[in-house]
Design a protein around this motif. Sequence first.
Motif, PDB file in Angstrom:
ATOM      1  N   THR B 157       0.851  -1.198   0.000  1.00  0.00           N
ATOM      2  CA  THR B 157       0.000   0.000   0.000  1.00  0.00           C
ATOM      3  C   THR B 157       0.881   1.240   0.000  1.00  0.00           C
ATOM      4  O   THR B 157       2.076   1.168   0.310  1.00  0.00           O
ATOM      5  CB  THR B 157      -0.918   0.029   1.234  1.00  0.00           C
ATOM      6  OG1 THR B 157      -0.119  -0.198   2.383  1.00  0.00           O
ATOM      7  CG2 THR B 157      -1.995  -1.042   1.141  1.00  0.00           C
ATOM      8  N   LEU B 158       0.285   2.378  -0.338  1.00  0.00           N
ATOM      9  CA  LEU B 158       1.031   3.639  -0.359  1.00  0.00           C
ATOM     10  C   LEU B 158       1.408   4.033   1.069  1.00  0.00           C
ATOM     11  O   LEU B 158       0.746   3.623   2.029  1.00  0.00           O
ATOM     12  CB  LEU B 158       0.159   4.723  -1.001  1.00  0.00           C
ATOM     13  CG  LEU B 158      -0.159   4.469  -2.488  1.00  0.00           C
ATOM     14  CD1 LEU B 158      -1.133   5.512  -3.012  1.00  0.00           C
ATOM     15  CD2 LEU B 158       1.131   4.465  -3.325  1.00  0.00           C
ATOM     16  N   PRO B 159       2.471   4.828   1.211  1.00  0.00           N
ATOM     17  CA  PRO B 159       2.877   5.235   2.567  1.00  0.00           C
ATOM     18  C   PRO B 159       1.807   6.127   3.204  1.00  0.00           C
ATOM     19  O   PRO B 159       0.954   6.678   2.518  1.00  0.00           O
ATOM     20  CB  PRO B 159       4.165   6.017   2.322  1.00  0.00           C
ATOM     21  CG  PRO B 159       4.140   6.405   0.890  1.00  0.00           C
ATOM     22  CD  PRO B 159       3.323   5.381   0.169  1.00  0.00           C
ATOM     23  N   HIS B 160       1.868   6.217   4.534  1.00  0.00           N
ATOM     24  CA  HIS B 160       0.950   7.092   5.261  1.00  0.00           C
ATOM     25  C   HIS B 160       1.518   8.508   5.283  1.00  0.00           C
ATOM     26  O   HIS B 160       2.715   8.701   5.514  1.00  0.00           O
ATOM     27  CB  HIS B 160       0.780   6.602   6.700  1.00  0.00           C
ATOM     28  CG  HIS B 160       0.299   5.192   6.767  1.00  0.00           C
ATOM     29  ND1 HIS B 160      -0.928   4.808   6.281  1.00  0.00           N
ATOM     30  CD2 HIS B 160       0.899   4.060   7.241  1.00  0.00           C
ATOM     31  CE1 HIS B 160      -1.078   3.490   6.464  1.00  0.00           C
ATOM     32  NE2 HIS B 160       0.024   3.022   7.030  1.00  0.00           N
ATOM     33  N   ILE B 161       0.652   9.475   5.090  1.00  0.00           N
ATOM     34  CA  ILE B 161       1.070  10.883   5.183  1.00  0.00           C
ATOM     35  C   ILE B 161       1.218  11.271   6.648  1.00  0.00           C
ATOM     36  O   ILE B 161       0.397  10.895   7.485  1.00  0.00           O
ATOM     37  CB  ILE B 161       0.025  11.770   4.464  1.00  0.00           C
ATOM     38  CG1 ILE B 161       0.221  11.611   2.958  1.00  0.00           C
ATOM     39  CG2 ILE B 161       0.134  13.209   4.905  1.00  0.00           C
ATOM     40  CD1 ILE B 161      -0.655  12.512   2.132  1.00  0.00           C
ATOM     41  N   ARG B 162       2.295  11.995   6.953  1.00  0.00           N
ATOM     42  CA  ARG B 162       2.483  12.478   8.337  1.00  0.00           C
ATOM     43  C   ARG B 162       1.721  13.778   8.511  1.00  0.00           C
ATOM     44  O   ARG B 162       2.118  14.840   8.030  1.00  0.00           O
ATOM     45  CB  ARG B 162       3.968  12.693   8.620  1.00  0.00           C
ATOM     46  CG  ARG B 162       4.738  11.383   8.786  1.00  0.00           C
ATOM     47  CD  ARG B 162       6.161  11.658   9.210  1.00  0.00           C
ATOM     48  NE  ARG B 162       6.214  12.445  10.441  1.00  0.00           N
ATOM     49  CZ  ARG B 162       7.360  12.815  11.020  1.00  0.00           C
ATOM     50  NH1 ARG B 162       8.519  12.473  10.471  1.00  0.00           N
ATOM     51  NH2 ARG B 162       7.338  13.533  12.116  1.00  0.00           N
ATOM     52  N   LYS B 180       1.569  11.129  -1.294  1.00  0.00           N
ATOM     53  CA  LYS B 180       1.333   9.692  -1.037  1.00  0.00           C
ATOM     54  C   LYS B 180       2.021   8.856  -2.115  1.00  0.00           C
ATOM     55  O   LYS B 180       2.541   7.767  -1.854  1.00  0.00           O
ATOM     56  CB  LYS B 180      -0.190   9.408  -1.054  1.00  0.00           C
ATOM     57  CG  LYS B 180      -0.757   9.008   0.311  1.00  0.00           C
ATOM     58  CD  LYS B 180      -2.211   8.640   0.225  1.00  0.00           C
ATOM     59  CE  LYS B 180      -2.520   7.289   0.849  1.00  0.00           C
ATOM     60  NZ  LYS B 180      -2.078   7.061   2.200  1.00  0.00           N
ATOM     61  N   ASN B 181       2.055   9.383  -3.343  1.00  0.00           N
ATOM     62  CA  ASN B 181       2.654   8.641  -4.449  1.00  0.00           C
ATOM     63  C   ASN B 181       4.149   8.933  -4.636  1.00  0.00           C
ATOM     64  O   ASN B 181       4.731   8.553  -5.655  1.00  0.00           O
ATOM     65  CB  ASN B 181       1.893   8.925  -5.744  1.00  0.00           C
ATOM     66  CG  ASN B 181       0.587   8.110  -5.798  1.00  0.00           C
ATOM     67  OD1 ASN B 181       0.615   6.905  -6.027  1.00  0.00           O
ATOM     68  ND2 ASN B 181      -0.536   8.772  -5.540  1.00  0.00           N
ATOM     69  N   GLY B 182       4.752   9.658  -3.665  1.00  0.00           N
ATOM     70  CA  GLY B 182       6.209   9.752  -3.696  1.00  0.00           C
ATOM     71  C   GLY B 182       6.794  11.135  -3.977  1.00  0.00           C
ATOM     72  O   GLY B 182       8.026  11.305  -3.929  1.00  0.00           O
TER      73      GLY B 182
END
Lengths: 305, 305
Positions: B157-162, B180-182
Motif C-alpha cells: 500500500t502507499l505510505p501514510h502521510i504524516r 502519497k505517491n512519492g
Amino acid sequence: MQPFKIRILGCGSALPTLKHFASSQIIEVRDKTFMVDCGEGTQIQVRRARIHFNKIFAIFITHLHGDHCFGLIGLISTLGMLGRTAPLHIYAPKELGPILKLQMDFFCNGLEYEVTFHEVDTSVAGIVYEDKSVIVKSIPLNHRIACCGYMFSEKPTLPHIRRDMIDFYRIPECYRNNIKNGADWITPEGEVIPNNRLTEPAAAPRSYAYCSDTKYLPELYKLVYGVNLIYHEATYCSENENRASLYYHSTAKQAATVALNAKAKSLLLGHFSARYDNENAILNEARNIFPNTYLANEMSVFDVE
Amino acid sequence: MQPFKIRILGCGSALPTLKHFASSQIIEVRDKTFMVDCGEGTQIQVRRARIHFNKIFAIFITHLHGDHCFGLIGLISTLGMLGRTAPLHIYAPKELGPILKLQMDFFCNGLEYEVTFHEVDTSVAGIVYEDKSVIVKSIPLNHRIACCGYMFSEKPTLPHIRRDMIDFYRIPECYRNNIKNGADWITPEGEVIPNNRLTEPAAAPRSYAYCSDTKYLPELYKLVYGVNLIYHEATYCSENENRASLYYHSTAKQAATVALNAKAKSLLLGHFSARYDNENAILNEARNIFPNTYLANEMSVFDVE
C-alpha cells in the motif's frame, strides 16, 4: 422381542442451523440396518452415533433435494476407505442414477464394493425391498418434485412353541416344526391336542412409516393405517400454514391429523424449519390433536412398539 | 493495520472423526472474504463460526478429493436459498467443472446468482486471482492427482502521510495524493522537503500460504519464501513417514522443514489423520524444528502478522 429402533441422525430442514443436521435416520429392524435419507454431514453423525458404517445394508432416498441426499457421495466414498466389500443398495428416484454415477466414476475410482442403484417409482405405493423378515414399501407424497416416504414392516413370524406342553405330551423333536407351522398333535391314545394349546402367538409384526417431505395429504392415512410409529414432517406451526402449502410442506397440526386418522400408536415429528429456536410450539400443537407425539432430535433413539 | 485472519472451519483428513470436520478455511484479507477448500459439512461450520454466508466472494479448491470439495454443492445451494445475488467465483482444477455443472443443473434450478467457474492449472505457480489489494497465486503440490496450494498476498500500500508535517508546511489538500505517491514538497522559499520526511512507510504486505495436500517437497520453500504464515498439512508423525509417502502426505517434521527453509514467521499444521486422538505428538515433532508452530483446530482464528 427383537429390536426395531429408529436413530435420528438429522432432523433439520434445508438451511443449516446450529441445532440440527440435514435429514437422515437409521432403521434397525430384525437383523438389518437401513438408512433413510442422507443429507450433508450424515457420515459425521453416523460416527457420532457410533454406528458401524459397514452394517448399513441399504439407503432409501425420499427425493432429490440437497438436504436429503448431499451426504451420499461422501458416505459411499468413506465406506470404500473403510474397506467395505459387501454391496450397498441405494433406492432412490431414478434421476439420481446418472448424477451419482458421474460423481462415483470420478471420486470413487477403485472402490472395492458394489453400489447397486434401484430406481424407485415415487408415484405408486409398491414393494421396494423385501427379504425373509422385512418388507419396505414406497408411500407416494406430494412435494412438487418426485418424492415418496417409506414404510418399514416386519413380516409375521411363526408362533412360539410352549415348552411345557411339548414336554407334557412328549412330542418328538422332528414334529416340532410342524407344530410351529400350525399342526395339531395326536396322542398315542388318539386324543387331538389343538395347535393353539401347544403354541403361543408370536408378537404382532410392527411397522414404521417415514413421511418426509410432503404437503398435507388428507388421504395419506390410508397408506399407513395401523402403523406403530409414523414420522411425519412438521416443518411449521399452523401460523405458517400458507407458507407450508406454498413450499409443499406440512404443519404440526396436519402431521398429527394424519397420525390420528391412521390410528398410529405414536407420532414422531421432524424436518423443523430453521426459524424455530425450539420446537415446543410444534410439539404442543401436535399433541393437542395426537397426544402420543414426540420430537425427533439428533442422536435420539425411538423404539417401535 | 487491516485484519488478515484465517478461520479454521475444518482440519481433519479423509475419514470423519468426532473431533474434526473435513478441510475448509476462511481467509479475510483487506475487504475480501475467501474460502479455501470446502469439505462436507463446511456450510454447517460457516454457520457455527457466525460468518455471513454472502460475504464469501470466492472459493479456491486445492484438489478433487472428497474431503476438500464435497461441501461445495450444499454451500452453493444454501447461498441460493439465502437470496444471494452477487456472483460466486470458484477456482478449481478443471475436472470439477462438468461435475459441478451437472449437479447445479439438477439441484440448483432457478439460482438467482451466477457461479463463475475458473479453471486452475495446478502444475504451475501462477496468478489465479488479483484485485486492487490482494493477489492469489497457485502453488503446485504433489498429491498424485492434480493439486495446488494457494498463496494469498496483500499488495503493497502507499505510505501514510504524516499529518504533523503536512500541517507544519501547510501543504494544500490537492497536493497530498502526489505526496502519497512519492512526490517531494517545495516550500514557497524554494526549500525541497524530501518525501521520506513527509510520510511513514506503510506496513509491509503480508502473505499466507495454504499447502494441502502434498507429499514432502524439498523445493516447496522457494515458492513461499518469506511468507508470514504457512499452513502445511501434517497428516502424520515421522513414525508413519512411509505411510505419508505412500499416500502422498507429509509428516509434521517435513512440514516444519518447509517452514524453516521458507523463513516463514509461523507455521500452522492441519489435515490430521483420524488415527491421532490428540495432535500434541504432531505439534511437538514440528516445534523441535520450527518452534513457532501451532495446531489448527475448528473455530480457531489465526492472525497473519
